[in-house]
Scaffold this motif. Sequence first.
Motif, PDB file in Angstrom:
ATOM      1  N   LEU A 121       0.887  -1.296  -0.037  1.00  0.00           N
ATOM      2  CA  LEU A 121      -0.043   0.139   0.078  1.00  0.00           C
ATOM      3  C   LEU A 121       0.746   1.276   0.082  1.00  0.00           C
ATOM      4  O   LEU A 121       0.491   2.398  -0.390  1.00  0.00           O
ATOM      5  CB  LEU A 121      -0.925  -0.094   1.139  1.00  0.00           C
ATOM      6  CG  LEU A 121      -1.897   1.354   1.367  1.00  0.00           C
ATOM      7  CD1 LEU A 121      -2.851   1.264   0.128  1.00  0.00           C
ATOM      8  CD2 LEU A 121      -3.016   1.111   2.703  1.00  0.00           C
ATOM      9  N   ALA A 122       1.990   1.234   0.585  1.00  0.00           N
ATOM     10  CA  ALA A 122       2.899   2.339   0.698  1.00  0.00           C
ATOM     11  C   ALA A 122       3.331   2.726  -0.656  1.00  0.00           C
ATOM     12  O   ALA A 122       3.738   3.710  -0.954  1.00  0.00           O
ATOM     13  CB  ALA A 122       3.898   2.165   2.013  1.00  0.00           C
ATOM     14  N   GLU A 123       3.867   1.768  -1.181  1.00  0.00           N
ATOM     15  CA  GLU A 123       4.355   1.773  -2.725  1.00  0.00           C
ATOM     16  C   GLU A 123       3.315   2.426  -3.709  1.00  0.00           C
ATOM     17  O   GLU A 123       3.554   3.321  -4.609  1.00  0.00           O
ATOM     18  CB  GLU A 123       4.846   0.664  -3.076  1.00  0.00           C
ATOM     19  CG  GLU A 123       6.240   0.169  -2.510  1.00  0.00           C
ATOM     20  CD  GLU A 123       6.794  -1.283  -2.752  1.00  0.00           C
ATOM     21  OE1 GLU A 123       7.717  -1.676  -2.757  1.00  0.00           O
ATOM     22  OE2 GLU A 123       5.787  -1.960  -3.316  1.00  0.00           O
ATOM     23  N   ALA A 124       2.108   1.733  -3.344  1.00  0.00           N
ATOM     24  CA  ALA A 124       1.027   2.393  -4.270  1.00  0.00           C
ATOM     25  C   ALA A 124       0.546   3.942  -3.965  1.00  0.00           C
ATOM     26  O   ALA A 124       0.323   4.690  -4.828  1.00  0.00           O
ATOM     27  CB  ALA A 124      -0.311   1.575  -4.206  1.00  0.00           C
ATOM     28  N   ALA A 125       0.962   4.346  -2.748  1.00  0.00           N
ATOM     29  CA  ALA A 125       0.418   5.637  -2.465  1.00  0.00           C
ATOM     30  C   ALA A 125       1.676   6.719  -2.737  1.00  0.00           C
ATOM     31  O   ALA A 125       1.313   7.749  -3.142  1.00  0.00           O
ATOM     32  CB  ALA A 125       0.301   5.732  -0.834  1.00  0.00           C
ATOM     33  N   ASP A 288       6.553   2.270   6.118  1.00  0.00           N
ATOM     34  CA  ASP A 288       6.680   0.942   5.516  1.00  0.00           C
ATOM     35  C   ASP A 288       7.692   1.234   4.307  1.00  0.00           C
ATOM     36  O   ASP A 288       7.924  -0.019   3.948  1.00  0.00           O
ATOM     37  CB  ASP A 288       5.379   0.618   4.987  1.00  0.00           C
ATOM     38  CG  ASP A 288       4.439   0.366   6.179  1.00  0.00           C
ATOM     39  OD1 ASP A 288       4.870   0.046   7.283  1.00  0.00           O
ATOM     40  OD2 ASP A 288       3.100   0.243   5.876  1.00  0.00           O
ATOM     41  N   LEU A 289       7.974   2.366   3.993  1.00  0.00           N
ATOM     42  CA  LEU A 289       9.085   2.184   2.748  1.00  0.00           C
ATOM     43  C   LEU A 289      10.441   2.056   3.385  1.00  0.00           C
ATOM     44  O   LEU A 289      11.017   2.517   4.513  1.00  0.00           O
ATOM     45  CB  LEU A 289       8.967   3.767   2.112  1.00  0.00           C
ATOM     46  CG  LEU A 289       7.443   3.972   1.714  1.00  0.00           C
ATOM     47  CD1 LEU A 289       7.439   5.596   1.074  1.00  0.00           C
ATOM     48  CD2 LEU A 289       7.309   3.065   0.311  1.00  0.00           C
ATOM     49  N   PRO A 290      11.171   1.796   2.486  1.00  0.00           N
ATOM     50  CA  PRO A 290      12.652   1.550   2.692  1.00  0.00           C
ATOM     51  C   PRO A 290      13.186   3.103   3.018  1.00  0.00           C
ATOM     52  O   PRO A 290      12.702   4.054   2.488  1.00  0.00           O
ATOM     53  CB  PRO A 290      13.360   0.918   1.570  1.00  0.00           C
ATOM     54  CG  PRO A 290      12.338   1.061   0.556  1.00  0.00           C
ATOM     55  CD  PRO A 290      11.152   1.096   1.187  1.00  0.00           C
TER      56      PRO A 290
END
Length: 386
Positions: A121-125, A288-290
């Motif tokens: 979800l974080a990557e989508a956002a 949640d992102l690196p």
Amino acid sequence: MAQDYYDLLGVSREVSPEELKKAYRRLARQLHPDVNDADDAADRFKEVTLAYEVLSDPQKRSVYDRGGNPMGGGASGGAGFGQGFSFDDIMDAFFGGNNQRGPRSRVQRGQDALLRLTINLAEAAFGLTQELKVDTAVTCTTCDGSGAREDAAPVTCGTCHGHGEVQSVQRSLLGDIRTARTCPTCRGFGTVITDPCDECGGDGRVRSRRSLTVTIPAGVDQGTRIQLTGEGEVGPGGGPAGDLYVEIDVERHPVYSRQGDQLLCQVTLPMTAAALGTHLDLPTLESDLPEGALDRETAATVPVEVAAGTQSGDTVVLKGQGVQRLRGPGRGDLVVQVVVETPTHVDDEQRALLQQLAALRHEEHPEGTLNASHKNVFGRIKDAFR
């Protein structure tokens, strides 16, 4: 006396072959029984067809102009047609021009390809750049897409003589009807590869796995497709490639759910915290992102102030803490729903304190409060008993 063929077609005796064909096409469109339901349409169609058959043949036209019988003893009144008449002229009248399609090119556009990419979800956002492994058809490097060996070249097909189709003639009441079909030897190409490339077998392309870097924009959602022009399957004969579509599949998040550009979550609080108010630190979606995935500094948590007296189901809205908008600037909101938890087991000391609180609030024997809609229902029942 039979009607003059020139008069039937509405042309002069000095008419050229091109003008004669135009005149016949015009009349054939008007008189063909499939489009004209007049009683005499079929007979008139036969007459103009016979007239065109005679006048379009130089030898028959010469005999007719000298007053002879151009049909070689046959009736000239239009009961039948000569042996050399081609039905192609009737087809031309309705479809225009030469109905032969000719050979088709070996070079064709490739098909589009579809690849599914799973992200969180974080990557989508917030978007990401991802390297993909793509298995598609690419141009054969051995023959450069020609399909033939380096020292060989396609040769003209001996069956169709380069036309890509073969014709057959069938006798009918309207004359000789010619039909065309794709040449079975060259499959409509007009040429045959007698010495195909060892690598691609004559197709001009081979399967290969390659790496591709794709940028997923911020704000994509479940089912979003990203089009990569020219990154799909290379066409036969080394033709241009189709497009590659990357379809997004978003994993379920353990805390947040998404509704458009809004993020939703639930927070469960004890009744004491809801009554007195409290302060919470929610983990952000960015956490949640690196590390280093975003250009700006990312906070690991976001503060949430729960006001005193918050009821179960109340919401707290944090502006600009939602999902990046896919089309347009800015972000949506983060909506936090509060769920007040009532204790199910209390010890003696806790019970005494709760009873003391109830006494202070005069809530030892509360009657409860009905909603307006429920009150109306009970009011109607009470009125009925009265």
